[in-house]
Scaffold this active site. Structure first.
Site, short mmCIF file in Angstrom:
data_model
loop_
_atom_site.label_atom_id
_atom_site.label_comp_id
_atom_site.label_asym_id
_atom_site.label_seq_id
_atom_site.Cartn_x
_atom_site.Cartn_y
_atom_site.Cartn_z
N CYS A 2 0.80 -1.23 0.00
CA CYS A 2 0.00 0.00 0.00
C CYS A 2 0.83 1.29 0.00
CB CYS A 2 -0.94 -0.01 1.20
SG CYS A 2 -2.16 -1.32 1.10
N1 LIG Z 1 -2.69 -5.86 1.48
C1 LIG Z 1 -3.22 -4.86 2.13
O1 LIG Z 1 -2.91 -4.63 3.28
C2 LIG Z 1 -4.27 -3.96 1.48
C3 LIG Z 1 -5.03 -3.13 2.29
C4 LIG Z 1 -6.00 -2.32 1.73
C5 LIG Z 1 -6.16 -2.31 0.35
N2 LIG Z 1 -5.38 -3.12 -0.44
C6 LIG Z 1 -5.62 -3.09 -1.88
O2 LIG Z 1 -6.37 -4.23 -2.23
C7 LIG Z 1 -5.99 -4.72 -3.53
C8 LIG Z 1 -5.57 -6.16 -3.44
O3 LIG Z 1 -4.42 -6.25 -2.61
P1 LIG Z 1 -3.92 -7.62 -1.98
O4 LIG Z 1 -2.89 -7.25 -0.99
O5 LIG Z 1 -5.07 -8.45 -1.57
O6 LIG Z 1 -3.22 -8.28 -3.26
P2 LIG Z 1 -2.72 -9.81 -3.39
O7 LIG Z 1 -1.65 -9.78 -4.41
O8 LIG Z 1 -2.46 -10.38 -2.04
O9 LIG Z 1 -3.99 -10.57 -3.98
C9 LIG Z 1 -4.56 -10.28 -5.20
C10 LIG Z 1 -5.07 -11.58 -5.85
O10 LIG Z 1 -5.68 -11.23 -7.09
C11 LIG Z 1 -5.36 -12.25 -8.03
N3 LIG Z 1 -5.55 -11.72 -9.38
C12 LIG Z 1 -4.69 -10.96 -10.13
N4 LIG Z 1 -5.25 -10.67 -11.30
C13 LIG Z 1 -6.49 -11.24 -11.32
C14 LIG Z 1 -7.53 -11.30 -12.27
N5 LIG Z 1 -7.45 -10.66 -13.43
N6 LIG Z 1 -8.63 -12.00 -11.95
C15 LIG Z 1 -8.75 -12.64 -10.76
N7 LIG Z 1 -7.78 -12.62 -9.81
C16 LIG Z 1 -6.67 -11.92 -10.10
C17 LIG Z 1 -3.94 -12.64 -7.70
O11 LIG Z 1 -3.63 -13.92 -8.19
C18 LIG Z 1 -3.97 -12.56 -6.17
O12 LIG Z 1 -4.29 -13.81 -5.58
C19 LIG Z 1 -4.90 -3.78 -4.00
O13 LIG Z 1 -5.47 -2.75 -4.77
C20 LIG Z 1 -4.36 -3.19 -2.71
O14 LIG Z 1 -3.77 -1.92 -2.90
C21 LIG Z 1 -4.46 -3.96 0.11
#
Ligand SMILES: NC(=O)c1ccc[n+]([C@@H]2O[C@H](COP(=O)([O-])OP(=O)(O)OC[C@H]3O[C@@H](n4cnc5c(N)ncnc54)[C@H](O)[C@@H]3O)[C@@H](O)[C@H]2O)c1
Length: 417
Positions: free
Chosen positions: A257
């Site tokens: 983030c």
């Molecule tokens: N990790 C955090 O602490 C956090 C907190 C708040 C917001 N976010 C936001 O949430 C979003 C996701 O973050 P995350 O940490 O969960 O990411 P992550 O990488 O842990 O998980 C994302 C998942 O999406 C999958 N993916 C990628 N492309 C895809 C597609 N086209 N179709 C289906 N699945 C697909 C990936 O394989 C992965 O498993 C980001 O925008 C991030 O900025 C993250």
């Protein structure tokens, strides 16, 4: 009717669990077949979600790579990554890919919500045209909203259910429908007037943290030069009951983030002939912190008439934050690379990270054994359960970049950031 979750990572998997635990059928879709297979097997890849929780949810939760299984879902929540590309510009690839796949299976009356952090305008300018390739009209045939995820991995006092959830729909009816979905699992839902408000509110939260961390990091460098204990300064300032919020210095920002999201806004701001200087400056200060920490290491070794080359350095904690194994943008990894380039003899200990193969570190060392023969121990991430007192007792010299040793009796061979 089920809830569909697209992207089963740090955000999507806990969300899937929460809906399943509230009694809803959940369909989780991810492009990563390996991840899907592991989840179907009842094994989790996220620390906050123990295997037992996935196993219990399997009665209501199915995991698949097939978007077509979302066709029957009542609502679909998109939680895919929003990274930066090699030029540090927004990479909407995963999001656009997910939107295209969803458009192929979209159904009238569905509620679609984007949760991924992104710049204002993404929902309206990018998601709407792709989803409308289905032949359905956003805001009329299906509801569309943005609702930022605020989860803080590793945190137990504030979770998905008790952290207020902001929701901004394309129309007021879209907002109402998305609010209704989230009210089933979140104790407080905060409707706002548009997706752009919700998108920018998430970035404001992240920029707020980034800027304040940068401020205290800059002061830490100044305090170091002035010979003032920055931690004592922060403790003193924190006694003010109003108008001050505590932030602590550290080796730099990590995770998916803070080092990434603010630059989504910087990029978008250029379209409006605006340079977001606070954001850029904060990024610069925070990015520089591993170099300042390297200088502190060099000075600590210099005091012992040693150079970095050949020095036996034990790094404690390599993930970007305490209590998780997430290595994304971890400042510890940057510091290890810098030390590696300078010829240090490195070992590391991290109960959450079994190996750092990219750095040639094949396993996390046993702490007692690793402490036996080193010149310097550097606490980069202070994980719970690691005996930092034992580190202080056994290591000839300790550099603490997290202030974890402040509560211990002061000893000459321990220095803090
Ligand atoms: N990790 C955090 O602490 C956090 C907190 C708040 C917001 N976010 C936001 O949430 C979003 C996701 O973050 P995350 O940490 O969960 O990411 P992550 O990488 O842990 O998980 C994302 C998942 O999406 C999958 N993916 C990628 N492309 C895809 C597609 N086209 N179709 C289906 N699945 C697909 C990936 O394989 C992965 O498993 C980001 O925008 C991030 O900025 C993250």
């Amino acid at each position: 009717m089920s809830i569909g979750i697209v992207g089963l990572g740090y955000v999507g998997l806990p969300l899937a669990m929460v809906f399943a635990e509230a009694g809803y059928d959940v369909v989780g879709v991810d492009v990563d077949a390996q991840k899907v297979a592991t989840l179907c097997d009842g094994r989790s890849h996220i620390e906050d979600v123990p295997d037992e929780r996935v196993q219990a949810a399997l009665a209501r939760c199915s995991f698949t790579t097939r978007f077509v299984e979302l066709h029957e879902a009542e609502a679909v929540l998109i939680c895919v990554p929003t990274p930066l590309n090699a030029n540090r510009e927004p990479d909407l690839g995963p999001l656009l890919g997910a939107a295209r796949s969803l458009a192929a299976v979209l159904r009238r009356e569905q509620v679609i919500v984007l949760e991924s952090t992104t710049f204002p305008g993404t929902t309206r300018e990018h998601l709407v045209p792709l989803l409308e390739e289905s032949g359905l009209c956003a805001g009329e045939d299906f509801a569309l909203a943005f609702s930022p995820e605020r989860v803080d991995p590793g945190r137990t006092d504030y979770t998905i259910t008790n952290t207020p959830k902001i929701v901004g729909g394309l129309t007021s009816e879209c907002t109402d429908r998305a609010v209704e979905v989230y009210r089933r699992v979140c104790s407080t839902v905060v409707p706002v007037s548009a997706p752009e408000v919700a998108e920018l509110s998430k970035l404001l939260e992240n920029v707020f943290r980034s800027v304040n961390i940068a401020l205290v990091n800059e002061l830490a460098i100044l305090a170091d030069r002035m010979g003032i204990d920055i931690w004592e300064v922060i403790d003193a300032a924190s006694t003010k009951p109003f108008g001050f919020m505590r932030f602590e210095p550290g080796p730099g920002m990590g995770g998916h983030c803070l080092p990434v999201d603010p630059f989504y806004l910087t990029w978008k701001a250029r379209e409006y002939d605006m340079a977001t200087e606070f954001i850029e400056l904060a990024g610069k200060v925070n990015t520089n912190m591993p170099y300042f920490c390297l200088e502190k290491i060099e000075r600590a070794l210099n005091d012992e008439r040693k150079s970095v080359r050949g020095a036996r350095i034990l790094v404690l904690g390599v993930s970007y934050k305490a209590g998780v194994g997430d290595l994304r943008e971890s400042p510890a990894v940057k510091l290890l690379r810098l030390l590696n380039e300078r010829g240090a003899d490195l070992t590391y200990h991290d109960p959450f990270v079994p190996a750092l193969a990219d750095l040639g570190l094949e396993h996390s060392a046993d702490l007692d054994a690793a402490l036996e023969d080193i010149d310097l121990a550097v606490i980069v991430t202070a994980h719970p359960g690691v005996d930092h007192q034992a580190v202080v007792d056994a290591a000839p010299r300790v550099l603490d970049l997290r202030g974890i040793t402040r509560k211990m009796p002061r000893v000459a061979h321990v220095e803090q950031l």
